[in-house]
Design an enzyme around this catalytic site. Structure first.
Site, short mmCIF file in Angstrom:
data_model
loop_
_atom_site.label_atom_id
_atom_site.label_comp_id
_atom_site.label_asym_id
_atom_site.label_seq_id
_atom_site.Cartn_x
_atom_site.Cartn_y
_atom_site.Cartn_z
N CYS A 112 0.78 -1.23 0.12
CA CYS A 112 0.03 -0.07 -0.03
C CYS A 112 0.76 1.32 -0.09
O CYS A 112 0.25 2.48 -0.05
CB CYS A 112 -0.82 -0.16 1.29
SG CYS A 112 -1.76 -1.59 1.15
N HIS A 139 -2.30 8.13 5.95
CA HIS A 139 -2.69 6.73 5.19
C HIS A 139 -4.14 6.36 5.83
O HIS A 139 -4.77 5.88 4.82
CB HIS A 139 -1.41 5.88 5.73
CG HIS A 139 -1.78 4.51 5.05
ND1 HIS A 139 -1.33 4.35 3.59
CD2 HIS A 139 -1.89 3.20 5.30
CE1 HIS A 139 -1.76 3.37 3.21
NE2 HIS A 139 -1.89 2.45 4.43
N GLU A 190 -0.70 5.72 13.47
CA GLU A 190 -0.35 6.89 12.61
C GLU A 190 -0.58 8.38 13.27
O GLU A 190 0.44 8.89 13.15
CB GLU A 190 -1.13 6.79 11.17
CG GLU A 190 -0.87 7.80 10.43
CD GLU A 190 -1.31 7.81 9.13
OE1 GLU A 190 -2.36 7.27 8.95
OE2 GLU A 190 -0.99 8.53 8.19
N LYS A 233 -9.50 8.35 2.52
CA LYS A 233 -9.93 6.84 2.24
C LYS A 233 -11.42 6.76 2.75
O LYS A 233 -12.10 5.76 2.47
CB LYS A 233 -8.93 5.77 2.84
CG LYS A 233 -7.58 5.54 2.19
CD LYS A 233 -6.97 4.54 2.79
CE LYS A 233 -5.52 4.54 2.21
NZ LYS A 233 -4.38 5.31 2.45
N HIS A 277 -9.74 2.07 0.08
CA HIS A 277 -8.21 1.79 -0.21
C HIS A 277 -7.72 1.37 -1.59
O HIS A 277 -8.15 0.30 -1.89
CB HIS A 277 -7.71 0.98 1.06
CG HIS A 277 -6.42 0.79 1.38
ND1 HIS A 277 -5.31 1.42 0.38
CD2 HIS A 277 -5.79 0.45 2.40
CE1 HIS A 277 -4.28 1.23 0.67
NE2 HIS A 277 -4.38 0.52 2.05
N PHE A 310 2.09 -3.21 3.69
CA PHE A 310 2.43 -4.41 4.51
C PHE A 310 3.91 -5.01 4.03
O PHE A 310 4.43 -4.42 3.04
CB PHE A 310 1.69 -5.78 3.76
CG PHE A 310 0.50 -5.75 4.22
CD1 PHE A 310 -0.27 -5.12 5.10
CD2 PHE A 310 -0.81 -6.65 3.61
CE1 PHE A 310 -1.73 -5.31 5.82
CE2 PHE A 310 -1.89 -6.65 4.15
CZ PHE A 310 -2.43 -6.00 5.20
#
Lengths: 433, 81
Positions: A170, A310, A321, A342, A347, A407
């Protein structure tokens, strides 16, 4: 405020292209973001019905309705989306295909994807199992390979300085933006088309992400499912789409009279080295990406007015975050407007960084930050100022950061400023809002 | 038994479907690569579609001899005879 580049080459953004769950181009996407519209809906396809998650943010405009039939059937959905966005970005930069004002040997491409040509891979395997090896498409490999989109767009636009595909889940398309910046700063190119694409709304990713407990199961309220920092968030919503930016040196842009949206002033990388899929809860890795981006731009936390986070709407990720932003920006965090777009787009995985970079630089261009929607009750004690309504940014030179985390542990922050930016074009994004 | 023209017309449909070439341009004297701009991977798709459509087999060693539309039509006629 004055950012500085280590190489002395200033890189600006001169073209934007997008096909997203909110619209088939940049103006409609930006209008959707400002309107607080959700692109998430219930999947009505038969294959979706047995799944625990039956919601996703599919693109608003099917790419096959925009591309020619024969070219579309030689592209995975991933590349169809990338091509639509790339052609818009290139035209928006005032350039024609194989434009004589662009030296092909000084033109590079970096288009990221997180997963790649999944539809082609699985469909081809189905054909082989059911009908035998003689019936598989000879185009399958060049369609499904990770660099299919970069290769296809690079071929079409005639890029010879290097055509690349960063893959970092991502965080992929923030890597492609950072790679474009590096490519130009290092003198390998004067102009670059960068961004990311993902088109994997398919039962396999929905089932497997759901199996990881990563997806929201709010099937009864799709538009309310993506809700970063809300206390009732329960995972991300799978989205699809592609976003591209045209980057070039300030000199190259000025020499051809291009409209300048923003300066891409810096990028910061780090890696958690903590877990394959969970962020380090101490925020050490994530905050390092922000800190490195600031240092790369020669700026300080006090220059930053906005962060597009994010913020995927996962229980752990959103909290980590927030901690990381404060860790990196310190007390200056108090004057930073943070948003999570998002909440509207879902996403986009390998397209996420590019989409949110688009939102970040348009927020600077229009001095307007889109709201994070669906925050009914905000998570307590976050220590960041989450925009739950559309917010204005102050006058003057401003810096804003877009975060993307992936990831595998990848963290990439990119930093835009409105130095050298022209006033918003009346016919461009924003006037539809 | 299909006529030569019927086979050509059906082949033209396949070439149009696979490679986007106008079916009217797919005439017997035309070279797939030089005149119709059909690339090598598209040619593979065309051959496989021909096998399905005409119920013939086109081994790879035969396929590379099919330079023109006329070559392909003649091969199909022979294979079905």
């Amino acid at each position: 405020m004055s950012s500085r580049s280590v190489s002395g080459r200033t890189v600006v953004v001169t073209g934007l292209g997008a096909t997203t769950p909110l619209g088939g181009d940049v103006p409609s996407t930006w209008a959707g973001l400002l309107a607080g519209r959700s692109g998430v809906h219930l999947l009505t396809q038969e294959w979706a019905q047995p799944l625990p998650v039956r919601i996703a943010a599919e693109v608003a405009v099917e790419p096959e309705t925009v591309l020619e039939r024969v070219e579309a059937r030689r592209m995975d959905r991933n590349t169809q989306l990338a091509t639509v966005a790339a052609l818009e970005a290139w035209a928006d930069a005032g350039l024609e295909v194989k434009d004589e004002r662009v030296d092909p040997d000084r033109f590079g491409v970096s288009i990221a994807t997180g997963i790649g040509g999944l539809h082609t891979l699985l469909n081809t395997w189905d054909v082989q199992k059911e009908k035998g090896h003689r019936r598989v498409s000879p185009f399958a490999i060049p369609m499904l390979m990770a660099n299919a989109s970069a290769g296809s767009v690079g071929l079409r636009l005639g890029a010879r300085a290097g055509v690349h595909t960063p893959v970092a889940a991502c965080a992929s398309s923030n890597e492609s933006i950072a790679q474009g910046l590096d490519m130009i700063r290092l003198g390998r190119a004067d102009i670059a088309l960068v961004g990311g694409t993902e088109g994997v709304v398919h039962p396999l990713p929905l089932a497997t992400f759901a199996q990881m407990q990563a997806l929201s199961k709010r099937n009864d309220e799709p538009e309310r499912a993506s809700r970063p920092w809300d206390v009732d968030r329960d995972g991300f919503v799978l989205g699809e789409g592609a976003v591209m930016l045209v980057l070039e040196t300030l000199e190259h842009a000025r020499a051809r009279g291009a409209h300048i949206y923003a300066t891409l002033a810096g990028a910061g990388y780090s890696n958690d080295a903590h877990d394959m899929v969970q962020p380090d809860p101490r925020g050490v890795g994530q905050s390092a990406a922000l800190t490195h981006a600031l240092a790369d731009a020669g700026l300080t936390a006090r220059d930053v007015v906005h962060v597009n986070a994010h913020a995927t709407s996962t229980p752990q990720g959103d909290v980590t975050e927030a901690l990381s932003i404060r860790k990196a920006l310190g007390e200056a965090t108090d004057q930073v407007v943070v948003t999570g777009t998002k909440s509207m787009t879902g996403h986009l995985l390998g397209g996420a960084g590019a989409l949110e970079s688009l939102a970040t630089l348009l927020a600077l261009q229009h001095r307007t930050v889109p709201a994070t929607i669906n925050v009914d009750t905000i998570e307590p004690d976050l220590g960041i100022d989450v925009a739950t309504t559309v917010r204005e940014l102050p006058a003057g030179d401003l810096a804003a950061i877009n975060n993307s985390f992936g990831f595998g542990g990848a963290n990439v922050s990119v930093l835009f400023t409105n130095e050298h930016a022209d006033a918003p074009r009346p016919t461009q994004a924003g006037d539809q809002a | 038994m299909a006529t030569t023209e019927e086979i050509r017309a059906k082949l033209a449909e396949i070439v149009n479907q696979v490679a986007g070439v106008s079916a009217d341009d797919v005439q017997l004297d035309k070279s797939f690569t030089d005149d119709l701009d059909v690339d090598s991977l598209s040619m593979v798709e065309i051959i496989v579609a021909v096998e399905d459509e005409f119920d013939v087999e086109v081994p790879d060693e035969e396929a590379k001899n099919l330079r023109t539309v006329g070559d392909a039509v003649a091969y199909i006629e022979r294979a079905r005879a």
